[in-house]
Design a protein around this motif. Sequence first.
Motif, PDB file in Angstrom:
ATOM      1  N   ALA A 120       0.793  -1.229  -0.056  1.00  0.00           N
ATOM      2  CA  ALA A 120      -0.236  -0.030  -0.018  1.00  0.00           C
ATOM      3  C   ALA A 120       0.957   1.221   0.044  1.00  0.00           C
ATOM      4  CB  ALA A 120      -0.771  -0.070   1.341  1.00  0.00           C
ATOM      5  N   LEU A 121       0.371   2.231  -0.495  1.00  0.00           N
ATOM      6  CA  LEU A 121       1.077   3.324  -0.323  1.00  0.00           C
ATOM      7  C   LEU A 121       0.425   4.610   0.120  1.00  0.00           C
ATOM      8  CD1 LEU A 121       1.629   3.060  -4.524  1.00  0.00           C
ATOM      9  CD2 LEU A 121       3.136   2.654  -2.731  1.00  0.00           C
ATOM     10  N   ASP A 122       1.133   5.522   0.835  1.00  0.00           N
ATOM     11  CA  ASP A 122       0.542   6.843   1.468  1.00  0.00           C
ATOM     12  C   ASP A 122       0.628   8.053   0.424  1.00  0.00           C
ATOM     13  OD1 ASP A 122       2.973   7.823   1.945  1.00  0.00           O
ATOM     14  OD2 ASP A 122       2.758   7.537   4.025  1.00  0.00           O
ATOM     15  N   LYS A 123       0.251   8.988   0.989  1.00  0.00           N
ATOM     16  CA  LYS A 123       0.140  10.321   0.313  1.00  0.00           C
ATOM     17  C   LYS A 123       1.744  10.859   0.208  1.00  0.00           C
ATOM     18  CE  LYS A 123      -4.612  11.696   0.936  1.00  0.00           C
ATOM     19  NZ  LYS A 123      -5.425  12.785   1.256  1.00  0.00           N
ATOM     20  N   GLN A 124       2.598  10.332   0.899  1.00  0.00           N
ATOM     21  CA  GLN A 124       4.194  10.865   0.858  1.00  0.00           C
ATOM     22  C   GLN A 124       4.630   9.922  -0.112  1.00  0.00           C
ATOM     23  OE1 GLN A 124       2.666  11.034   4.097  1.00  0.00           O
ATOM     24  NE2 GLN A 124       2.081  12.913   3.679  1.00  0.00           N
ATOM     25  N   ASN A 125       3.989   9.046  -0.713  1.00  0.00           N
ATOM     26  CA  ASN A 125       4.668   8.018  -1.641  1.00  0.00           C
ATOM     27  C   ASN A 125       5.319   6.948  -1.066  1.00  0.00           C
ATOM     28  OD1 ASN A 125       4.096   7.368  -4.163  1.00  0.00           O
ATOM     29  ND2 ASN A 125       6.055   8.219  -5.070  1.00  0.00           N
ATOM     30  N   ARG A 126       5.238   6.817   0.256  1.00  0.00           N
ATOM     31  CA  ARG A 126       6.036   5.835   1.043  1.00  0.00           C
ATOM     32  C   ARG A 126       5.166   4.570   0.636  1.00  0.00           C
ATOM     33  NH1 ARG A 126       6.214   8.658   6.784  1.00  0.00           N
ATOM     34  NH2 ARG A 126       3.977   8.971   5.949  1.00  0.00           N
ATOM     35  N   VAL A 127       5.985   3.397   0.686  1.00  0.00           N
ATOM     36  CA  VAL A 127       5.671   2.153   0.161  1.00  0.00           C
ATOM     37  C   VAL A 127       5.603   1.142   1.685  1.00  0.00           C
ATOM     38  CG1 VAL A 127       6.168   0.014  -1.068  1.00  0.00           C
ATOM     39  CG2 VAL A 127       6.688   2.248  -1.973  1.00  0.00           C
ATOM     40  N   PHE A 128       4.328   0.643   1.891  1.00  0.00           N
ATOM     41  CA  PHE A 128       4.241  -0.010   3.224  1.00  0.00           C
ATOM     42  C   PHE A 128       3.956  -1.561   2.530  1.00  0.00           C
ATOM     43  CE2 PHE A 128       3.168   3.792   4.134  1.00  0.00           C
ATOM     44  CZ  PHE A 128       3.205   4.073   5.633  1.00  0.00           C
ATOM     45  N   VAL A 129       4.739  -2.542   3.085  1.00  0.00           N
ATOM     46  CA  VAL A 129       4.737  -3.966   2.564  1.00  0.00           C
ATOM     47  C   VAL A 129       4.647  -4.885   3.755  1.00  0.00           C
ATOM     48  CG1 VAL A 129       6.076  -5.633   1.284  1.00  0.00           C
ATOM     49  CG2 VAL A 129       6.203  -3.340   0.413  1.00  0.00           C
ATOM     50  N   THR A 130       3.701  -5.807   3.656  1.00  0.00           N
ATOM     51  CA  THR A 130       3.279  -6.885   4.872  1.00  0.00           C
ATOM     52  C   THR A 130       4.330  -7.904   4.340  1.00  0.00           C
ATOM     53  OG1 THR A 130       1.504  -7.665   3.706  1.00  0.00           O
ATOM     54  CG2 THR A 130       1.177  -5.968   5.406  1.00  0.00           C
ATOM     55  N   ASP A 131       4.606  -8.513   5.333  1.00  0.00           N
ATOM     56  CA  ASP A 131       5.610  -9.917   5.127  1.00  0.00           C
ATOM     57  C   ASP A 131       5.013 -10.912   6.038  1.00  0.00           C
ATOM     58  OD1 ASP A 131       7.359 -12.357   5.559  1.00  0.00           O
ATOM     59  OD2 ASP A 131       9.029 -10.740   4.554  1.00  0.00           O
ATOM     60  N   SER A 132       4.235 -11.996   5.459  1.00  0.00           N
ATOM     61  CA  SER A 132       3.096 -12.723   6.204  1.00  0.00           C
ATOM     62  C   SER A 132       3.999 -13.680   7.013  1.00  0.00           C
ATOM     63  CB  SER A 132       2.371 -13.543   5.216  1.00  0.00           C
ATOM     64  OG  SER A 132       2.917 -14.410   4.622  1.00  0.00           O
ATOM     65  N   TYR A 133       5.419 -13.997   6.587  1.00  0.00           N
ATOM     66  CA  TYR A 133       6.149 -15.003   7.519  1.00  0.00           C
ATOM     67  C   TYR A 133       6.703 -14.443   8.566  1.00  0.00           C
ATOM     68  CZ  TYR A 133       9.195 -18.809   8.381  1.00  0.00           C
ATOM     69  OH  TYR A 133      10.095 -19.620   8.950  1.00  0.00           O
ATOM     70  N   MET A 134       7.182 -13.289   8.378  1.00  0.00           N
ATOM     71  CA  MET A 134       7.962 -12.462   9.341  1.00  0.00           C
ATOM     72  C   MET A 134       7.053 -11.776  10.388  1.00  0.00           C
ATOM     73  SD  MET A 134      11.184 -13.377   8.983  1.00  0.00           S
ATOM     74  CE  MET A 134      11.810 -12.306  10.010  1.00  0.00           C
ATOM     75  N   GLY A 135       5.751 -11.539   9.962  1.00  0.00           N
ATOM     76  CA  GLY A 135       4.972 -11.064  10.870  1.00  0.00           C
ATOM     77  C   GLY A 135       5.226  -9.400  10.881  1.00  0.00           C
ATOM     78  N   VAL A 136       5.698  -8.761  10.049  1.00  0.00           N
ATOM     79  CA  VAL A 136       5.982  -7.414  10.037  1.00  0.00           C
ATOM     80  C   VAL A 136       5.331  -6.590   8.879  1.00  0.00           C
ATOM     81  CG1 VAL A 136       8.341  -7.780  10.903  1.00  0.00           C
ATOM     82  CG2 VAL A 136       8.109  -7.650   8.535  1.00  0.00           C
ATOM     83  N   VAL A 137       5.306  -5.399   9.027  1.00  0.00           N
ATOM     84  CA  VAL A 137       5.017  -4.257   8.064  1.00  0.00           C
ATOM     85  C   VAL A 137       6.311  -3.403   7.993  1.00  0.00           C
ATOM     86  CG1 VAL A 137       3.439  -2.505   7.215  1.00  0.00           C
ATOM     87  CG2 VAL A 137       2.552  -4.421   8.464  1.00  0.00           C
TER      88      VAL A 137
END
Length: 185
Positions: free
Chosen positions: A152-169
Amino acid sequence: GQFKKPLGIDISVNGTVFIADTGNHRVQAFDLKGTFLRMFTGKTGAPQTQSDPVDVAASRLKNMLYVSDNDNHKIRVYDQNGNPEFEWGKFGEGNGEFRYPGIMAINQFHEVFVVDVLNTRVQKFDPFGQFVATVGTWGVQPGKFFRPKGVALDKQNRVFVTDSYMGVVEVFTDIGRVVGVLCEN
């Protein structure tokens, strides 16, 4: 109007709801009240398998609809009526190649971010499929992925990525620089 394993969903600027009906190998479109509008299947040729749409992303640019075709390792692009426009990608590990493309996001510049699941990265493309950058690599430290799933992306164009195995964003700049970990297990 019936589904078998629906996955990705997006809403166009005009309010059309697009759903990747993965188990039925098609994309379905509805209005905001849930009224069925249309459906279409991906056109594939030998030696490709039946289209396996995992996600849809509706763009404001030329009303394009991006569809990640998981089993054929491609991004297929249609107009929002379901007419094929162009496609890119193939099985592989290089830039612009995929090993099971999944969830997508589009930024305000119409650039497309695609989770490349088994290549453990997110790839960034211009609106017409030209490779721009890679976000993340394989590993278990910050800035690396073991099994990326969502983007997903925010208005500052930062990229948020989920990792299902590691349990992190994890959070990155749009060109792949690590900003940090938003949350973790």
